[in-house]
Design a protein around this motif. Structure first.
Motif, PDB file in Angstrom:
ATOM      1  N   ILE A  93       0.870  -1.177   0.000  1.00 39.18           N
ATOM      2  CA  ILE A  93       0.000   0.000   0.000  1.00 39.18           C
ATOM      3  C   ILE A  93       0.903   1.222   0.000  1.00 39.18           C
ATOM      4  CG2 ILE A  93      -1.786   1.253   1.260  1.00 39.18           C
ATOM      5  CD1 ILE A  93      -2.403  -1.464   2.666  1.00 39.18           C
ATOM      6  N   PHE A  94       0.652   2.156  -0.916  1.00 39.83           N
ATOM      7  CA  PHE A  94       1.454   3.370  -1.028  1.00 39.83           C
ATOM      8  C   PHE A  94       0.538   4.569  -0.799  1.00 39.83           C
ATOM      9  CE2 PHE A  94       3.150   0.068  -3.722  1.00 39.83           C
ATOM     10  CZ  PHE A  94       4.479   0.022  -3.349  1.00 39.83           C
ATOM     11  N   ILE A  95       0.867   5.381   0.193  1.00 44.11           N
ATOM     12  CA  ILE A  95       0.086   6.582   0.482  1.00 44.11           C
ATOM     13  C   ILE A  95       0.957   7.789   0.201  1.00 44.11           C
ATOM     14  CG2 ILE A  95      -1.140   7.882   2.258  1.00 44.11           C
ATOM     15  CD1 ILE A  95      -1.789   5.265   3.624  1.00 44.11           C
ATOM     16  N   ASP A  96       0.446   8.716  -0.620  1.00 42.79           N
ATOM     17  CA  ASP A  96       1.171   9.945  -0.936  1.00 42.79           C
ATOM     18  C   ASP A  96       0.172  11.093  -1.084  1.00 42.79           C
ATOM     19  OD1 ASP A  96       0.007   9.551  -3.425  1.00 42.79           O
ATOM     20  OD2 ASP A  96       1.848   8.891  -4.373  1.00 42.79           O
ATOM     21  N   ARG A  97       0.617  12.202  -1.636  1.00 46.89           N
ATOM     22  CA  ARG A  97      -0.236  13.396  -1.764  1.00 46.89           C
ATOM     23  C   ARG A  97      -1.448  13.180  -2.654  1.00 46.89           C
ATOM     24  NH1 ARG A  97       4.959  16.870  -2.558  1.00 46.89           N
ATOM     25  NH2 ARG A  97       5.616  16.863  -0.416  1.00 46.89           N
ATOM     26  N   LYS A  98      -1.325  12.277  -3.643  1.00 44.23           N
ATOM     27  CA  LYS A  98      -2.441  12.028  -4.563  1.00 44.23           C
ATOM     28  C   LYS A  98      -3.491  11.114  -3.952  1.00 44.23           C
ATOM     29  CE  LYS A  98       0.313  10.699  -7.836  1.00 44.23           C
ATOM     30  NZ  LYS A  98       0.811  10.132  -9.092  1.00 44.23           N
ATOM     31  N   GLY A  99      -3.077  10.219  -3.085  1.00 41.88           N
ATOM     32  CA  GLY A  99      -4.020   9.288  -2.486  1.00 41.88           C
ATOM     33  C   GLY A  99      -3.367   7.967  -2.142  1.00 41.88           C
ATOM     34  N   VAL A 100      -4.094   6.877  -2.391  1.00 42.48           N
ATOM     35  CA  VAL A 100      -3.644   5.542  -2.036  1.00 42.48           C
ATOM     36  C   VAL A 100      -3.554   4.695  -3.297  1.00 42.48           C
ATOM     37  CG1 VAL A 100      -4.195   3.454  -0.732  1.00 42.48           C
ATOM     38  CG2 VAL A 100      -4.714   5.682   0.238  1.00 42.48           C
ATOM     39  N   GLN A 101      -2.451   3.959  -3.403  1.00 36.91           N
ATOM     40  CA  GLN A 101      -2.246   3.051  -4.524  1.00 36.91           C
ATOM     41  C   GLN A 101      -1.840   1.690  -3.969  1.00 36.91           C
ATOM     42  OE1 GLN A 101       0.767   4.901  -6.900  1.00 36.91           O
ATOM     43  NE2 GLN A 101      -0.454   6.715  -7.277  1.00 36.91           N
ATOM     44  N   PHE A 102      -2.202   0.619  -4.687  1.00 39.74           N
ATOM     45  CA  PHE A 102      -1.833  -0.737  -4.313  1.00 39.74           C
ATOM     46  C   PHE A 102      -0.897  -1.306  -5.362  1.00 39.74           C
ATOM     47  CE2 PHE A 102      -6.419  -0.954  -2.619  1.00 39.74           C
ATOM     48  CZ  PHE A 102      -6.056  -0.370  -1.421  1.00 39.74           C
ATOM     49  N   GLY A 103       0.001  -2.193  -4.938  1.00 39.76           N
ATOM     50  CA  GLY A 103       0.912  -2.835  -5.869  1.00 39.76           C
ATOM     51  C   GLY A 103       1.399  -4.163  -5.326  1.00 39.76           C
ATOM     52  N   LYS A 104       1.795  -5.054  -6.220  1.00 41.34           N
ATOM     53  CA  LYS A 104       2.300  -6.371  -5.824  1.00 41.34           C
ATOM     54  C   LYS A 104       3.763  -6.334  -5.396  1.00 41.34           C
ATOM     55  CE  LYS A 104      -1.294  -8.967  -6.721  1.00 41.34           C
ATOM     56  NZ  LYS A 104      -1.973  -9.716  -5.698  1.00 41.34           N
ATOM     57  N   SER A 105       4.492  -5.260  -5.792  1.00 44.18           N
ATOM     58  CA  SER A 105       5.903  -5.149  -5.423  1.00 44.18           C
ATOM     59  C   SER A 105       6.205  -3.696  -5.054  1.00 44.18           C
ATOM     60  CB  SER A 105       6.812  -5.606  -6.564  1.00 44.18           C
ATOM     61  OG  SER A 105       6.739  -4.685  -7.628  1.00 44.18           O
ATOM     62  N   LEU A 106       7.360  -3.490  -4.446  1.00 39.47           N
ATOM     63  CA  LEU A 106       7.751  -2.136  -4.054  1.00 39.47           C
ATOM     64  C   LEU A 106       8.107  -1.268  -5.249  1.00 39.47           C
ATOM     65  CD1 LEU A 106       9.886  -2.857  -0.873  1.00 39.47           C
ATOM     66  CD2 LEU A 106       7.696  -1.661  -0.979  1.00 39.47           C
ATOM     67  N   THR A 107       8.564  -1.882  -6.331  1.00 38.23           N
ATOM     68  CA  THR A 107       9.034  -1.098  -7.473  1.00 38.23           C
ATOM     69  C   THR A 107       8.186  -1.268  -8.726  1.00 38.23           C
ATOM     70  OG1 THR A 107      10.529  -2.886  -8.083  1.00 38.23           O
ATOM     71  CG2 THR A 107      11.423  -1.151  -6.669  1.00 38.23           C
ATOM     72  N   GLY A 108       7.216  -2.153  -8.694  1.00 40.79           N
ATOM     73  CA  GLY A 108       6.428  -2.443  -9.893  1.00 40.79           C
ATOM     74  C   GLY A 108       5.256  -1.501 -10.080  1.00 40.79           C
ATOM     75  N   GLN A 109       4.357  -1.938 -10.926  1.00 35.65           N
ATOM     76  CA  GLN A 109       3.183  -1.158 -11.284  1.00 35.65           C
ATOM     77  C   GLN A 109       2.266  -0.997 -10.081  1.00 35.65           C
ATOM     78  OE1 GLN A 109       1.124  -2.848 -14.581  1.00 35.65           O
ATOM     79  NE2 GLN A 109      -0.176  -1.089 -14.868  1.00 35.65           N
ATOM     80  N   ARG A 110       1.631   0.180  -9.996  1.00 35.93           N
ATOM     81  CA  ARG A 110       0.706   0.486  -8.904  1.00 35.93           C
ATOM     82  C   ARG A 110      -0.672   0.800  -9.466  1.00 35.93           C
ATOM     83  NH1 ARG A 110       4.575   4.451  -5.266  1.00 35.93           N
ATOM     84  NH2 ARG A 110       6.300   2.978  -5.094  1.00 35.93           N
ATOM     85  N   TYR A 111      -1.690   0.439  -8.686  1.00 39.19           N
ATOM     86  CA  TYR A 111      -3.067   0.658  -9.096  1.00 39.19           C
ATOM     87  C   TYR A 111      -3.728   1.646  -8.150  1.00 39.19           C
ATOM     88  CZ  TYR A 111      -1.961  -3.483 -11.718  1.00 39.19           C
ATOM     89  OH  TYR A 111      -1.343  -4.366 -12.559  1.00 39.19           O
ATOM     90  N   PHE A 112      -4.319   2.681  -8.713  1.00 40.41           N
ATOM     91  CA  PHE A 112      -4.925   3.744  -7.929  1.00 40.41           C
ATOM     92  C   PHE A 112      -6.173   3.230  -7.233  1.00 40.41           C
ATOM     93  CE2 PHE A 112      -6.821   7.895  -7.170  1.00 40.41           C
ATOM     94  CZ  PHE A 112      -5.712   8.585  -6.738  1.00 40.41           C
ATOM     95  N   ALA A 113      -6.332   3.511  -5.935  1.00 42.05           N
ATOM     96  CA  ALA A 113      -7.464   3.002  -5.160  1.00 42.05           C
ATOM     97  C   ALA A 113      -8.298   4.107  -4.531  1.00 42.05           C
ATOM     98  CB  ALA A 113      -6.966   2.056  -4.075  1.00 42.05           C
ATOM     99  N   LEU A 114      -7.654   5.057  -3.872  1.00 41.07           N
ATOM    100  CA  LEU A 114      -8.366   6.138  -3.184  1.00 41.07           C
ATOM    101  C   LEU A 114      -7.726   7.474  -3.546  1.00 41.07           C
ATOM    102  CD1 LEU A 114      -8.616   4.459   0.342  1.00 41.07           C
ATOM    103  CD2 LEU A 114     -10.458   4.679  -1.322  1.00 41.07           C
ATOM    104  N   ALA A 115      -8.568   8.480  -3.781  1.00 39.55           N
ATOM    105  CA  ALA A 115      -8.076   9.817  -4.136  1.00 39.55           C
ATOM    106  C   ALA A 115      -8.258  10.752  -2.949  1.00 39.55           C
ATOM    107  CB  ALA A 115      -8.845  10.351  -5.339  1.00 39.55           C
ATOM    108  N   ARG A 116      -7.469  11.810  -2.918  1.00 38.31           N
ATOM    109  CA  ARG A 116      -7.631  12.830  -1.885  1.00 38.31           C
ATOM    110  C   ARG A 116      -8.682  13.835  -2.333  1.00 38.31           C
ATOM    111  NH1 ARG A 116      -4.755  11.922   2.361  1.00 38.31           N
ATOM    112  NH2 ARG A 116      -2.764  10.913   2.070  1.00 38.31           N
ATOM    113  N   THR A 117      -9.532  14.207  -1.396  1.00 35.36           N
ATOM    114  CA  THR A 117     -10.517  15.251  -1.675  1.00 35.36           C
ATOM    115  C   THR A 117      -9.842  16.602  -1.500  1.00 35.36           C
ATOM    116  OG1 THR A 117     -11.237  15.286   0.633  1.00 35.36           O
ATOM    117  CG2 THR A 117     -12.408  13.778  -0.858  1.00 35.36           C
ATOM    118  N   GLY A 118     -10.571  17.668  -1.751  1.00 32.34           N
ATOM    119  CA  GLY A 118     -10.010  19.015  -1.615  1.00 32.34           C
ATOM    120  C   GLY A 118      -9.524  19.328  -0.217  1.00 32.34           C
TER     121      GLY A 118
END
Length: 142
Positions: A93-118
């Motif tokens: 699980i990767f959390i950053d300024r854009k929101g939350v993303q999931f991925g199978k590896s630390l360096t591979g492709q990530r899938y967007f899951a949750l966005a940040r509201t205003g």
């Protein structure tokens, strides 16, 4: 060319592909219902530290919420880390300024899951609506 040549070439190619696929990539723990906080090594060579954050989490979104809660608590205490990495049942699980993303590896492709509201909260991307020409329109993440 003989069949023996093709057999040897096929075995060689298989060996090369197998060697390329086997790597020392870190895998997310697969323990059922356990949410982890992942701390990458500072030198980039050592494996990351993986600490239990919460148990009995029914879904990956609940784990993401626990990680966001921890991130906000650290910021209130004077921390400066805006990004957070976690793991839940074999996924990172990767959390950053854009929101939350999931991925199978630390360096591979990530899938967007949750966005940040205003106002900085997390929401399902389709649930974020803005008014355009007087009509509400669902907004997809950037």
């Amino acid at each position: 060319m003989s069949r023996k040549f093709f057999a040897v070439a096929a075995l060689s190619l298989t060996a090369v592909l197998a060697a390329g696929c086997s790597s020392n990539a870190v895998e997310a723990p697969r323990d059922e219902g356990v949410c982890y906080h992942v701390v990458p090594a500072e030198d980039g060579k050592s494996p990351p530290r993986i600490n239990v954050l919460a148990r009995e989490q029914p879904q990956i979104e609940f784990c993401a919420a626990r990680l966001e809660e921890m991130r906000l608590r650290f910021l209130r205490l004077g921390g400066s880390a805006q990004d957070m990495i976690g793991a839940y049942q074999g996924q990172f699980i990767f959390i950053d300024r854009k929101g939350v993303q999931f991925g199978k590896s630390l360096t591979g492709q990530r899938y967007f899951a949750l966005a940040r509201t205003g106002d900085g909260r997390l929401a399902i991307p389709g649930a974020i609506q803005r008014q355009i020409d007087g009509r509400p329109v669902a907004v997809a993440p950037n």
